[in-house]
Scaffold this motif. Structure first.
Motif, short mmCIF file in Angstrom:
data_model
loop_
_atom_site.label_atom_id
_atom_site.label_comp_id
_atom_site.label_asym_id
_atom_site.label_seq_id
_atom_site.Cartn_x
_atom_site.Cartn_y
_atom_site.Cartn_z
N SER A 2 0.79 -1.46 0.37
CA SER A 2 0.08 -0.16 -0.07
C SER A 2 0.81 1.39 -0.02
CB SER A 2 -1.03 -0.13 1.26
OG SER A 2 -0.24 0.32 2.41
N ASP A 3 -0.18 1.77 -0.55
CA ASP A 3 0.98 3.78 -0.07
C ASP A 3 1.36 3.71 1.12
OD1 ASP A 3 0.75 4.41 -3.19
OD2 ASP A 3 -1.43 4.95 -3.04
N ARG A 4 0.82 3.63 1.79
CA ARG A 4 1.03 4.11 3.81
C ARG A 4 2.52 3.09 3.52
NH1 ARG A 4 -2.96 2.19 7.52
NH2 ARG A 4 -3.98 1.46 6.27
N GLU A 5 2.45 1.83 3.35
CA GLU A 5 3.81 0.94 4.11
C GLU A 5 4.91 1.27 2.87
OE1 GLU A 5 2.24 -2.88 2.38
OE2 GLU A 5 1.13 -3.20 4.40
N LYS A 6 4.78 1.63 2.00
CA LYS A 6 5.88 2.08 0.94
C LYS A 6 6.02 3.57 1.68
CE LYS A 6 4.09 0.85 -3.25
NZ LYS A 6 3.96 0.78 -4.91
N ASN A 7 5.54 4.94 1.90
CA ASN A 7 5.78 6.03 2.93
C ASN A 7 6.46 5.77 4.28
OD1 ASN A 7 4.87 9.16 2.80
ND2 ASN A 7 4.15 7.96 5.40
N ILE A 8 6.41 4.77 4.20
CA ILE A 8 6.67 4.26 6.08
C ILE A 8 8.09 3.74 5.61
CG2 ILE A 8 6.62 2.30 8.01
CD1 ILE A 8 3.65 2.82 8.09
N LYS A 9 8.52 2.93 4.38
CA LYS A 9 9.61 2.58 4.32
C LYS A 9 10.27 2.98 3.65
CE LYS A 9 8.58 -2.44 3.90
NZ LYS A 9 9.25 -3.14 3.03
N PHE A 120 11.05 7.77 16.19
CA PHE A 120 11.28 6.99 16.50
C PHE A 120 10.09 6.77 15.35
CE2 PHE A 120 9.78 2.59 18.24
CZ PHE A 120 11.09 1.90 17.97
N PRO A 121 9.74 5.72 14.02
CA PRO A 121 9.14 6.00 13.19
C PRO A 121 7.53 5.42 13.57
CG PRO A 121 10.56 3.94 12.80
CD PRO A 121 10.81 4.46 14.30
N TYR A 189 0.87 11.13 10.53
CA TYR A 189 1.34 12.00 8.98
C TYR A 189 1.01 13.71 9.53
CZ TYR A 189 2.78 11.90 4.42
OH TYR A 189 3.66 12.19 3.13
N MET A 190 0.20 14.01 9.23
CA MET A 190 0.31 15.23 9.33
C MET A 190 1.23 15.82 10.27
SD MET A 190 -3.57 16.66 8.42
CE MET A 190 -4.22 15.58 9.44
N LEU A 203 -3.31 13.28 1.47
CA LEU A 203 -3.35 12.57 2.90
C LEU A 203 -4.35 11.95 2.48
CD1 LEU A 203 -4.19 16.32 4.45
CD2 LEU A 203 -2.07 14.04 4.75
N ALA A 204 -5.17 11.54 1.58
CA ALA A 204 -6.50 10.93 1.36
C ALA A 204 -5.65 9.65 0.61
CB ALA A 204 -7.65 11.46 -0.37
N LYS A 205 -4.67 10.15 -0.10
CA LYS A 205 -4.20 8.80 -1.10
C LYS A 205 -3.46 7.79 0.37
CE LYS A 205 -0.83 7.52 -4.80
NZ LYS A 205 0.33 9.07 -6.17
N VAL A 206 -2.73 8.39 0.91
CA VAL A 206 -1.78 8.02 2.05
C VAL A 206 -2.48 7.50 2.82
CG1 VAL A 206 -1.00 8.75 4.84
CG2 VAL A 206 -0.18 10.52 2.72
N ALA A 207 -3.70 7.59 2.93
CA ALA A 207 -5.35 6.62 4.02
C ALA A 207 -5.58 5.77 3.23
CB ALA A 207 -6.20 7.79 4.62
#
Length: 546
Positions: A2-9, A120-121, A189-190, A203-207
């Motif tokens: 997901s986009d969220r997972e990619k963003n974290i990594k 710390f993430p 995230y914000m 933000l909607a894409k992140v969610a």
């Protein structure tokens, strides 16, 4: 992925490159007859709870979470945390404190322990994909920590690193269809990326939601739109920079918090703060003394960090940590010493409470600096705030705060209605051997006036606290009970006596398991800022738990 997972990594996890970790303390609670408690406190180090067994709850910055077996919970320095757990089996419950050290970027490559604004993430709940593996790691770490062999203790630190890796890896596997978790993630995230340009579409894409669905759910959950929330957070960060002082120019502060249009920044700042940014910066340099404890909550609502406040008040430390008031002067409880401390501090203003300061003492304080003593008995908390604001020429800030408070109260009222329906609520405080039903001039004001909850029959709303006997509790026939027990030994003994009585077990609220508890501090304080905190506590008690 997901986009969220990619963003974290690709973003948050990149910060791990410069970090080192050191386990400082590990506690394994198991087969314990009494419940384990973590009293309300600001975290000074990083903490992990692993719920291998048992039941309980955790609050982080006012957000309530039921502890779930098979989950880990990460808390960061500076967060306001409280927890309790019970009913453990042989697997127990693990409580760990650890330090995160970060390369400070200097040429000598020194490492600094992080005790504020941790990068710390991961924070909050992490659902562990293999609880058995985490429990086994925890057990091995515990054994190593208790070993006298230094090599085995070193191995314990290595296993702790492995456990952190497992938790971070599990954090990537959050359910994409969990809308509440997604909204909380976007809020975090914000707060992490407020300096960047953030659009509603991004933000909607992140969610992981459509823009329209995200906008509707975010406002329903948090009471304001995502972009409004971002603006409020940015302005609060700007205010904090202004309070710290230094030589930062207004345009530099605007850029730092994510605004590249100076005019738009000024307009948003005044809209949210009630005063222009230049006036806020000027006022932030003023040294204002909170002579009595209740004045702290009034000044904070007016966006003023007091320069001095009573040292012996249990909640002074909250303000010191929450608002980074490192220069706060703790005042003595002895009037003569206190006056001399204030004189040496050379304040611009002194704020006190009229019926708590003798008239002759008021006169001597007025010789040190312009002083105002709030007329307490004849006015409610809103008028207290407005009177202090008028004296300090901060009326616009007071009205902006009250307007935001009323909006928040309306939002909270709508959120708790499904849990309450038409239930009546009795607020009971035990002080020593006395029992009081709280009404006016107390937190009863928040529940009965602002949230429009129903008091039970027999509660005199005009009384500040209505004294009663345990035998009279049944006469109120309350559907719900909110209980506050003072922390001294006599109050605690009175509570134990009541709790073990047949009278207590016969109460409707007790029979239906509709009894909630609050600590005595800060909630018994009658001030603007504490009442706003109480709105957050109401959400924790009756929305998040439901």
């Amino acid at each position: 992925m997901s986009d969220r997972e990619k963003n974290i990594k690709n973003t948050e996890y990149a910060s791990l490159e410069g970090m080192c970790f050191k386990l400082r303390k590990m506690e394994h609670i198991q087969n314990q007859r009494n419940q384990w408690e973590l009293r309300l406190q600001f975290m000074e180090s990083h903490m992990i709870l692993v719920a291998a067994s048992g039941q309980g709850w955790l609050t982080i910055d006012g957000k309530f979470t039921e502890l779930r077996q098979g989950s880990a919970y990460v808390c960061l320095p500076g967060q306001l945390v409280e927890a309790a757990a019970h009913s453990f089996d042989e697997r127990g419950f693990y409580h760990m404190r650890f330090d995160v050290m970060e390369d400070d970027g200097s040429s000598v490559r020194t490492m600094q322990i992080i005790n504020r604004n941790s990068p710390f993430p991961v924070k909050g709940e992490v659902v562990v994909t293999s609880p058995v593996s985490i429990n086994a790691l925890c057990e091995s770490i515990c054994q190593c920590q208790l070993d006298d062999n230094h090599l085995n203790r070193f191995r314990g630190q290595i296993l702790f690193q492995e456990m952190l890796h497992t938790i971070l890896q599990n954090a990537l596997h959050a359910q994409e269809n969990d809308s509440e978790a997604a909204l909380e993630y976007v809020k975090g995230y914000m707060e992490q990326h407020y300096q960047q340009e953030l659009t509603i579409d991004h933000l909607a894409k992140v969610a992981g939601m459509s823009t329209r669905h995200f906008m509707r759910l975010f406002k329903k959950r948090h009471g304001c739109g995502a972009i409004d929330y971002l603006a409020i957070f940015r302005i609060k960060q700007a205010q904090q920079l202004m309070r710290i002082g230094g030589q930062n120019r207004l345009r530099d502060i605007a850029r730092h918090v994510g605004y590249h249009d100076d005019i738009y920044f000024r307009r948003k700042f005044k809209q949210i703060s009630g005063v222009p940014p230049a006036a806020f910066m000027k006022n932030s340099r003023q040294k204002i003394v909170a002579y009595n404890a209740s004045n702290i909550g009034q000044l904070i609502a007016l966006q003023v960090n007091p320069s001095a406040a009573p040292a012996d008040h249990p909640w002074t430390d909250y303000y010191t940590r929450k608002y980074h008031m490192n220069a706060l002067l703790p005042l003595s409880s002895k009037a003569l010493i206190k006056r001399e401390e204030i004189r040496l501090a050379i304040p611009d203003f002194i704020i006190g409470v009229d019926n708590l300061v003798p008239v002759d003492e008021q006169a001597m304080l007025k010789e040190i600096a312009p002083a105002y003593f709030v007329p307490w008995k004849d006015n409610d908390w809103r008028i207290h705030l407005r009177l202090v604001a008028q004296f300090l020429d901060k009326t616009a800030a007071a009205e902006a705060w009250l307007e935001a408070y009323d909006r928040k109260a309306l939002f909270v009222s709508e959120q708790v209605k499904p849990a309450f329906k038409n239930d009546s609520l009795l607020i009971l405080r035990i002080t020593g051997e006395r029992y009081h039903a709280l009404g006016s001039r107390s937190l009863g004001t928040v529940f009965y006036d602002d949230l429009q909850l129903t008091p039970p029959r027999g509660v005199d709303r005009l009384k500040e606290d209505q004294q009663l006997t345990p035998a009279q509790l049944a006469d109120f026939d309350a559907d719900r009970l909110l209980l506050i027990v003072d922390e001294d030994s006599l109050s605690q003994a009175s509570w134990r006596t009541l709790m073990n009585s047949e009278l207590w077990r016969s109460l409707k609220a007790v029979r239906n398991s509709r009894v909630d508890f609050l600590p005595s501090y800060p909630w018994v304080e009658y001030s603007a800022f504490i009442h706003e905190l109480m709105l957050d506590e109401a959400l924790k008690l009756w929305r998040d738990r439901a």
